[in-house]
Design a protein around this motif. Structure first.
Motif, short mmCIF file in Angstrom:
data_model
loop_
_atom_site.label_atom_id
_atom_site.label_comp_id
_atom_site.label_asym_id
_atom_site.label_seq_id
_atom_site.Cartn_x
_atom_site.Cartn_y
_atom_site.Cartn_z
N GLY A 135 0.78 -1.23 0.00
CA GLY A 135 0.00 0.00 0.00
C GLY A 135 0.81 1.27 0.00
N PHE A 136 2.12 1.16 0.23
CA PHE A 136 2.92 2.39 0.33
C PHE A 136 4.34 2.11 -0.12
N ILE A 156 7.73 -3.90 6.66
CA ILE A 156 8.46 -2.92 5.85
C ILE A 156 9.67 -3.61 5.26
N ILE A 157 9.86 -3.45 3.96
CA ILE A 157 11.03 -4.01 3.28
C ILE A 157 11.78 -2.86 2.62
N ILE A 158 13.09 -2.81 2.85
CA ILE A 158 13.95 -1.85 2.17
C ILE A 158 14.74 -2.61 1.12
N TRP A 159 14.59 -2.20 -0.14
CA TRP A 159 15.12 -2.94 -1.28
C TRP A 159 16.35 -2.25 -1.87
N SER A 180 1.59 4.93 6.84
CA SER A 180 2.49 5.84 6.13
C SER A 180 3.91 5.67 6.65
N ALA A 181 4.86 6.07 5.82
CA ALA A 181 6.27 6.04 6.22
C ALA A 181 7.00 7.17 5.52
N THR A 192 7.20 6.13 10.94
CA THR A 192 6.03 5.39 10.45
C THR A 192 4.80 5.69 11.30
N ALA A 193 3.63 5.61 10.67
CA ALA A 193 2.35 5.73 11.37
C ALA A 193 1.61 4.42 11.20
N CYS A 194 1.09 3.90 12.29
CA CYS A 194 0.49 2.57 12.29
C CYS A 194 -0.95 2.63 12.83
#
Length: 211
Positions: A135-136, A156-159, A180-181, A192-194
Motif C-alpha cells: 500500500g505504500f 516494511i522491506i527496504i530494497w 504511512s512512512a 512510520t504511522a500505524c
C-alpha cells in the motif's frame, strides 16, 4: 476595555484562479480503489496518475507539457495483475518510477524521455517479498537504488533495486497495518504511522530499534 487584536495575514485577501481548460489534464479516469493514497506523483518531467483498468492495475504517465483532453487510447503502464495502490518517482532519475499493488509486488519502470508511445508492460525489475498487498512505497532521499515498501502484512522491506533484493526487513516492529512512512532529510531515520495509534522513529540500520 481592550480591543480584540486580529492577527493580519498576507494570505487573507489572496484568491486562487483556475487555469484555462487547455492547460488542464482532462478526461482521466482516476482509480476508484478504496485505498488511502495520493493516486498521483509528479517530477520535473512527468506527471503520473493511477487510473481505472480492466484485468489488472495501471497508471498513466504524461509529459508536463501534454495538457488538454486525452485520447481514450492513451498508453498506460500496465504490468500489475491487480490494482495499483501507490506510485513514486525516483529522486535521482526523472525517468524511473516505482509502483506498489494489490498483487503483493513492487515494480520499477523506466519511462522514455518523450513519454509513452505504447503501453508499457515489462518493468525493469520486479520486487517480491510481501504476503499481502503493498500500500505504500517511497524512495530513499540520498542513497541511489534504495526503495522502501510497506504492505498490509505489517512488514516494511527496504530494497536494493539495482540488485533486485531485500536488504532490510522489519517484520516484528508493527503489530497492525502501516498507514504511512517517511524518511528524514538524509535517510538516516524512518518515521512510520500505524493503525495501533503509534508513531515510530526507526533507525533501519539497527534492526528492531524503534522509539
Amino acid at each position: 476595555m481592550m480591543r480584540k487584536v486580529v492577527r493580519s495575514s498576507k494570505f487573507r485577501h489572496v484568491y486562487g484562479q483556475a487555469v484555462k481548460a487547455d492547460q488542464c489534464y482532462d478526461d482521466i479516469r482516476i482509480s476508484q480503489t478504496t485505498w488511502d493514497s495520493n493516486f498521483c506523483a509528479v517530477n520535473p518531467k512527468f506527471v503520473a496518475m493511477i487510473v481505472e483498468a480492466s484485468g489488472g492495475g495501471a497508471f498513466m504517465v504524461l509529459p508536463l507539457s501534454k495538457t488538454g483532453r486525452l485520447d481514450k487510447s492513451q498508453p498506460v503502464v500496465c504490468g500489475h495483475t491487480a490494482p495499483v495502490l501507490d506510485i513514486d518517482w525516483c529522486p535521482h532519475n526523472d525517468n524511473v518510477i516505482a509502483s506498489g499493488s494489490e498483487d503483493c509486488s513492487v515494480m520499477v519502470w523506466e519511462i522514455p524521455d518523450g513519454g509513452l508511445t505504447r503501453s508499457l508492460t515489462e518493468p525493469i525489475v520486479t520486487l517480491e517479498g510481501h504476503s499481502k498487498r503493498v500500500g505504500f512505497i517511497t524512495w530513499h532521499p540520498t542513497a541511489q537504488n534504495i526503495l522502501l515498501s510497506a504492505g498490509c502484512d505489517n512488514v516494511i522491506i527496504i530494497w536494493n533495486v539495482g540488485k533486485g533484493e531485500a536488504v532490510i526487513t522489519l517484520d516484528d516492529t508493527h503489530p497492525d497495518i502501516i498507514y504511512s512512512a517517511s524518511w528524514n532529510y538524509d535517510g538516516s531515520l524512518l518515521c512510520t504511522a500505524c493503525k495501533d495509534k503509534k508513531i515510530r522513529i526507526i533507525d533501519p540500520r539497527k534492526i528492531g530499534r524503534a522509539h
